[in-house]
Design an enzyme around this catalytic site. Structure first.
Site, PDB file in Angstrom:
ATOM      1  N   GLU A  72      21.700   9.957 -25.028  1.00  0.00           N
ATOM      2  CA  GLU A  72      22.032   8.642 -24.468  1.00  0.00           C
ATOM      3  C   GLU A  72      23.538   8.489 -24.299  1.00  0.00           C
ATOM      4  O   GLU A  72      24.011   7.904 -23.323  1.00  0.00           O
ATOM      5  CB  GLU A  72      21.510   7.525 -25.374  1.00  0.00           C
ATOM      6  CG  GLU A  72      20.009   7.433 -25.434  1.00  0.00           C
ATOM      7  CD  GLU A  72      19.561   6.343 -26.363  1.00  0.00           C
ATOM      8  OE1 GLU A  72      19.037   5.334 -25.864  1.00  0.00           O
ATOM      9  OE2 GLU A  72      19.737   6.492 -27.601  1.00  0.00           O
TER      10      GLU A  72
ATOM     11  N   TYR B  46      32.194 -18.302 -13.162  1.00  0.00           N
ATOM     12  CA  TYR B  46      31.205 -17.280 -13.486  1.00  0.00           C
ATOM     13  C   TYR B  46      31.481 -15.952 -12.802  1.00  0.00           C
ATOM     14  O   TYR B  46      31.012 -14.920 -13.262  1.00  0.00           O
ATOM     15  CB  TYR B  46      29.778 -17.758 -13.236  1.00  0.00           C
ATOM     16  CG  TYR B  46      29.526 -18.402 -11.903  1.00  0.00           C
ATOM     17  CD1 TYR B  46      29.332 -17.642 -10.761  1.00  0.00           C
ATOM     18  CD2 TYR B  46      29.486 -19.780 -11.797  1.00  0.00           C
ATOM     19  CE1 TYR B  46      29.092 -18.243  -9.541  1.00  0.00           C
ATOM     20  CE2 TYR B  46      29.245 -20.394 -10.579  1.00  0.00           C
ATOM     21  CZ  TYR B  46      29.053 -19.615  -9.450  1.00  0.00           C
ATOM     22  OH  TYR B  46      28.823 -20.206  -8.241  1.00  0.00           O
TER      23      TYR B  46
ATOM     24  N   GLU C  14      21.821  -4.572 -30.610  1.00  0.00           N
ATOM     25  CA  GLU C  14      22.262  -5.751 -31.357  1.00  0.00           C
ATOM     26  C   GLU C  14      23.784  -5.889 -31.328  1.00  0.00           C
ATOM     27  O   GLU C  14      24.312  -6.988 -31.168  1.00  0.00           O
ATOM     28  CB  GLU C  14      21.757  -5.669 -32.807  1.00  0.00           C
ATOM     29  CG  GLU C  14      20.256  -5.809 -32.954  1.00  0.00           C
ATOM     30  CD  GLU C  14      19.451  -4.525 -32.714  1.00  0.00           C
ATOM     31  OE1 GLU C  14      18.233  -4.537 -32.988  1.00  0.00           O
ATOM     32  OE2 GLU C  14      20.017  -3.505 -32.243  1.00  0.00           O
TER      33      GLU C  14
ATOM     34  N   LYS D   9      17.158  -2.641 -21.520  1.00  0.00           N
ATOM     35  CA  LYS D   9      17.331  -1.189 -21.576  1.00  0.00           C
ATOM     36  C   LYS D   9      16.041  -0.540 -21.069  1.00  0.00           C
ATOM     37  O   LYS D   9      15.226  -0.030 -21.844  1.00  0.00           O
ATOM     38  CB  LYS D   9      17.654  -0.761 -23.015  1.00  0.00           C
ATOM     39  CG  LYS D   9      18.055   0.690 -23.159  1.00  0.00           C
ATOM     40  CD  LYS D   9      18.469   0.982 -24.606  1.00  0.00           C
ATOM     41  CE  LYS D   9      18.859   2.430 -24.777  1.00  0.00           C
ATOM     42  NZ  LYS D   9      19.269   2.731 -26.159  1.00  0.00           N
TER      43      LYS D   9
END
Length: 137
Positions: free
Chosen positions: A38, A70, A90, A116
């Site tokens: 990864e 934004y 997290e 993901k």
């Protein structure tokens, strides 16, 4: 239905629901994960963010300074999404929430959903997502 749509309102000091500015589907290639592959190959991550704030002053004065830009926030969030790798979603979500809260002192809370879809899961699946809410203290 998105996790952003089911999270429930954030209330102001008078008990009224705050307004929300929502960015959906911000995506980029990151190298986050616990596996070496990864980190080496990277994969696409995407992000949805809801900012909870009172936009009445901005609306009354038609004033960008009284709300959140934004477009600039999207650039800052993307820099984190494709930036320094972390092992855990997290940790990534926490960093993204910090960026969103820092966008303006008017933002009282943020909801962040990190997707993901190419996670190394050994069975068929559509997406892995982590949803966090952070409230200004």
């Amino acid at each position: 239905m998105s996790a952003l749509d089911t999270a429930g309102p954030v209330l102001d000091a008078d008990g009224r629901p705050l307004d929300r500015i929502v960015l959906r589907g911000l995506s980029g290639r990151g190298r986050h994960g616990v596996l070496d592959a990864e980190r080496e190959l990277g994969q696409v991550f995407s992000l949805d963010v809801a900012l909870h704030l009172d936009t009445r002053e901005a609306a009354a004065g038609d004033d960008l300074a009284a709300t959140v830009h934004y477009g600039l926030l999207a650039q800052d969030l993307l820099a984190v999404l494709v930036g320094e790798p972390v092992a855990l979603l997290e940790t990534l979500a926490q960093r993204l929430a910090g960026v969103a809260l820092a966008a303006s002192p008017r933002v009282q809370a943020v909801d962040v959903v990190v997707h993901k879809p190419q996670a190394p899961v050994p069975v068929p699946f559509a997406d892995v997502e982590l949803c966090v809410r952070r409230v200004r203290s």
